[in-house]
Design a protein around this motif. Structure first.
Motif, PDB file in Angstrom:
ATOM      1  N   GLU A 132       0.821  -1.218   0.000  1.00  0.00           N
ATOM      2  CA  GLU A 132       0.000   0.000   0.000  1.00  0.00           C
ATOM      3  C   GLU A 132       0.852   1.263   0.000  1.00  0.00           C
ATOM      4  N   ASN A 133       2.019   1.226   0.681  1.00  0.00           N
ATOM      5  CA  ASN A 133       2.846   2.429   0.733  1.00  0.00           C
ATOM      6  C   ASN A 133       3.514   2.742  -0.609  1.00  0.00           C
ATOM      7  N   GLN A 134       3.426   1.811  -1.590  1.00  0.00           N
ATOM      8  CA  GLN A 134       4.008   2.058  -2.915  1.00  0.00           C
ATOM      9  C   GLN A 134       2.937   2.354  -3.980  1.00  0.00           C
ATOM     10  N   LEU A 135       1.686   2.342  -3.510  1.00  0.00           N
ATOM     11  CA  LEU A 135       0.611   2.680  -4.446  1.00  0.00           C
ATOM     12  C   LEU A 135       0.706   4.161  -4.814  1.00  0.00           C
ATOM     13  N   GLN A 136       0.356   4.490  -6.070  1.00  0.00           N
ATOM     14  CA  GLN A 136       0.573   5.842  -6.614  1.00  0.00           C
ATOM     15  C   GLN A 136      -0.749   6.508  -6.977  1.00  0.00           C
ATOM     16  N   PHE A 137      -0.630   7.818  -7.142  1.00  0.00           N
ATOM     17  CA  PHE A 137      -1.770   8.616  -7.616  1.00  0.00           C
ATOM     18  C   PHE A 137      -1.626   8.784  -9.130  1.00  0.00           C
ATOM     19  N   LYS A 138      -2.642   8.378  -9.855  1.00  0.00           N
ATOM     20  CA  LYS A 138      -2.611   8.445 -11.327  1.00  0.00           C
ATOM     21  C   LYS A 138      -3.688   9.366 -11.879  1.00  0.00           C
ATOM     22  N   GLY A 139      -4.226  10.194 -11.020  1.00  0.00           N
ATOM     23  CA  GLY A 139      -5.331  11.048 -11.463  1.00  0.00           C
ATOM     24  C   GLY A 139      -4.925  12.071 -12.521  1.00  0.00           C
ATOM     25  N   HIS A 140      -3.631  12.343 -12.619  1.00  0.00           N
ATOM     26  CA  HIS A 140      -3.174  13.350 -13.582  1.00  0.00           C
ATOM     27  C   HIS A 140      -2.802  12.741 -14.931  1.00  0.00           C
ATOM     28  N   ARG A 141      -2.753  11.391 -15.022  1.00  0.00           N
ATOM     29  CA  ARG A 141      -2.350  10.763 -16.278  1.00  0.00           C
ATOM     30  C   ARG A 141      -3.460  10.860 -17.325  1.00  0.00           C
ATOM     31  N   TYR A 142      -3.016  10.955 -18.564  1.00  0.00           N
ATOM     32  CA  TYR A 142      -3.962  11.192 -19.659  1.00  0.00           C
ATOM     33  C   TYR A 142      -4.974  10.073 -19.773  1.00  0.00           C
ATOM     34  N   TYR A 143      -4.554   8.826 -19.531  1.00  0.00           N
ATOM     35  CA  TYR A 143      -5.491   7.714 -19.705  1.00  0.00           C
ATOM     36  C   TYR A 143      -6.576   7.724 -18.639  1.00  0.00           C
ATOM     37  N   PHE A 144      -6.242   8.194 -17.394  1.00  0.00           N
ATOM     38  CA  PHE A 144      -7.263   8.260 -16.359  1.00  0.00           C
ATOM     39  C   PHE A 144      -8.265   9.376 -16.665  1.00  0.00           C
ATOM     40  N   ILE A 145      -7.745  10.496 -17.167  1.00  0.00           N
ATOM     41  CA  ILE A 145      -8.636  11.609 -17.550  1.00  0.00           C
ATOM     42  C   ILE A 145      -9.612  11.162 -18.628  1.00  0.00           C
ATOM     43  N   GLU A 146      -9.114  10.408 -19.613  1.00  0.00           N
ATOM     44  CA  GLU A 146      -9.991   9.914 -20.670  1.00  0.00           C
ATOM     45  C   GLU A 146     -10.987   8.891 -20.140  1.00  0.00           C
ATOM     46  N   ALA A 147     -10.551   8.071 -19.147  1.00  0.00           N
ATOM     47  CA  ALA A 147     -11.425   7.030 -18.599  1.00  0.00           C
ATOM     48  C   ALA A 147     -12.620   7.617 -17.867  1.00  0.00           C
TER      49      ALA A 147
END
Length: 622
Positions: A132-147
């Protein structure tokens, strides 16, 4: 540089022979070339179809897996309850999937804000759970924005690019393509997204394996022209390295087609490259072009030898064509060269020439025609010489006639007038008016003869009032002189357009014809008809005289009528018609018809120039 006749003939024959051979060889070359191209195209396109099928099968496999994960019972319970025990169970299911399929780099579940909740990585052929301490935030990545734009049941497929971890491109480079679908709880509320990071190397491995097994090179190109697969790895994924030189494929060559063939030629023989391409559509926004490039020599190494043999054959055939060309040149040059030389002699004024006839073909007939033309020219020259002699005699006769008139008539009358005046002066008185009456008559006679002579030399009425007025003025004089009855019919529908010189000549011809009727026809009546319209001038002169045989009237061997021949020559020179219809004992009709316009041409000179120009053209062509 000027070629002589032989060299020109050789050049023409050689060009025709060489052209035929070269055209045949080129046709054969392109026929064989196109045959090989079609064969290579079928092989390459069949191979691309197999590669495309493998890629699309992999795509369908991934779609089934993402649907399977989304519908796992444990995963559904976790979404609705967030049970810790279920979480561990789901992660084990993820590990099972990545270990079994070995095509996924990551299987993740992100909440609606872009934070990773569950994540399993695949490394060293083994799946493991990311703490869990290595899990990342991907909200700024282009694929998440498109999703986030997806609706329930939809799947977003990202472009194939290099994986990024902690905002940096992962090294060693790892091509990935992401499949994303939204997840909903039992109440229909969106809870997050399942993301499958598919190892792009699995797709590229399909092309790499074919690269090793088959001829040529394989390429995978994205919709922007960037290489995703290239035999030179340094030219791939350059859109992620803006600082590097950008190598792109020009997609305009595909012309927006789904498949096709491009031939890139390197030399005249067989060193050309064939590029066969096919479009692969993964989704509406993601599509690639898979291309197979094959060099002709690599698949048909013997083709270059074949085409070189064709070239050698062409050279040998051209060499053997040269000797027949020399033989034919020598056969045809001799009479043509002789014709040219004789034509030059004629041009220089020598008509005592004759061309030898070497054959009975068209060329021999041409030589015979040339000799006949020379003979006619000689006859024409003889006739012209006689004509000039006759004209000189006529001019001398006219001078003698004028001289006799002045000496025998006019001079005597004036001398008599002088004598009578002297006699009156000596008498100093006049006993009667008879002497003055006699003098008046004599002066009137002299004036009349002078006027007649002046009109013969210079018809003033013709210059002032035109042709019709001159004819009407001359007819009474002619009737009074010859006692021959004349009927004059005129039909004038248009003005005369011809030059004054032509009017004078028509009038001279009219007088010459009437003079011939008076001297030779023994006619008692003449009917003259004159028609003038916008197109032509037509004069018809009929007499009831004794007539004559018209068969040899214009025979050049003997001049029967210098006046009639002169009229005929002038009328025909004006593109007109001069017709004589007569039989012995049945009168004569003479018709003169010319165009009512100014059109002067020198046909004899034109004929001579055309003959010489034709021979000069033959010299040039051969």
């Amino acid at each position: 540089m000027r070629f002589d006749l032989k060299n020109k003939f050789l050049l023409i024959f050689f060009i025709i022979s060489a052209g035929s051979i070269v055209i045949t060889a080129i046709h054969e070359y392109y026929f064989q070339r196109n045959f090989f191209i079609k064969k290579i195209e079928r092989i390459a396109l069949n191979d691309l179809n197999l590669a495309t099928t493998e890629i699309l099968d992999l795509h369908q496999w991934i779609l089934r897996d993402i649907d399977l994960i989304k519908n796992l019972p444990d995963f559904k319970e976790f979404i609705n309850s967030k049970d810790f025990y279920k979480k561990k169970k789901i992660l084990q299911d993820f590990i099972t999937i990545v270990n079994t399929h070995k095509i996924y780099d990551q299987i993740r579940f992100l909440n609606i804000n872009g934070h990773e909740i569950l994540r399993v990585n695949f490394k060293n052929h083994q799946g493991y759970i990311v703490p869990e301490n290595q899990l990342q935030f991907k909200g700024h990545r282009y694929y998440f924005i498109e999703a986030q734009k997806l609706s329930k049941g939809e799947i977003y497929i990202s472009p194939l690019d290099l994986n990024i971890e902690n905002n940096k491109i992962e090294i060693p480079y790892k091509p990935v393509i992401r499949y994303i679908t939204p997840v909903y709880d039992l109440n229909g509320i969106k809870k997050g997204f399942i993301i499958l990071n598919v190892l792009g190397c699995e797709i590229l491995k399909i092309l790499s394996n074919r690269q090793k097994q088959n001829f040529g090179n394989y390429y995978l190109i994205d919709k922007n022209g960037y290489y995703l697969y290239h035999p030179n790895f340094n030219k791939t994924f350059l859109f992620m390295f803006k600082e590097k030189p950008q190598y792109k494929f020009n997609l305009l060559q595909f012309n927006e087609k789904n498949h096709g063939t491009i031939v890139k030629k390197s030399d005249f023989f067989s060193n050309f490259e064939i590029l066969v391409f096919k479009k692969i559509s993964i989704s509406n926004d993601v599509y690639w072009y898979i291309a197979h490039s094959i060099k002709f020599n690599s698949i048909f190494p013997e083709s270059k030898v074949y085409f070189k043999h064709i070239l050698i054959l062409i050279i040998v055939m051209l060499f053997f064509c040269f000797f027949p060309a020399i033989f034919l040149a020598l056969k045809f040059i001799t009479p043509l060269k002789e014709l040219t030389e004789k034509a030059e002699e004629i041009k220089n004024g020598n008509l005592n020439v004759k061309v030898n006839v070497y054959s009975n073909d068209e060329f021999g007939k041409f030589c015979e025609t040339f000799n006949n033309m020379v003979n006619k020219l000689k006859d024409s020259e003889i006739f012209k010489r006689k004509l000039r002699e006759e004209i000189t005699l006529v001019e001398e006769k006219e001078r003698r006639k004028i001289g006799e008139f002045i000496h025998e008539e006019l001079a005597q009358d004036i001398a008599y007038l002088k004598f009578k005046l002297k006699e009156i002066q000596e008498k100093k008185c006049i006993e009667t008016t008879d002497d003055f009456k006699s003098l008046e008559n004599l002066i009137t006679k002299i004036i009349s003869r002078i006027r007649h002579t002046i009109f013969e030399l210079y018809p003033a009425i013709l210059y002032k009032h035109g042709l019709v007025a001159a004819i009407e003025w001359y007819i009474p004089i002619y009737v009074e002189k010859t006692k021959i009855k004349i009927t004059f019919n005129k039909n004038i529908k248009a003005k005369l357009k011809i030059s004054k010189a032509k009017e004078i000549y028509i009038f001279r011809a009219f007088k010459e014809i009437l003079n011939n009727v008076w001297k030779h026809a023994h006619a008692s009546e003449i009917v003259i008809s004159l028609f003038i319209d916008n197109e032509k001038i037509r004069m018809i002169i009929d007499d009831d005289g004794i007539g004559f045989n018209t068969e040899n009237i214009f025979n050049q061997k003997k001049i029967y009528g210098i006046g009639l021949f002169s009229i005929k020559e002038w009328v025909e020179d004006m593109n007109g018609q001069f017709i004589i219809e007569s039989q012995k004992g049945d009168g004569t009709r003479i018709i003169i018809e010319i165009l009512n316009l100014e059109d002067e041409k020198k046909w004899l000179k034109f004929l001579l120039l055309m003959t010489i120009n034709f021979l000069e053209m033959a010299w040039f062509l051969y």
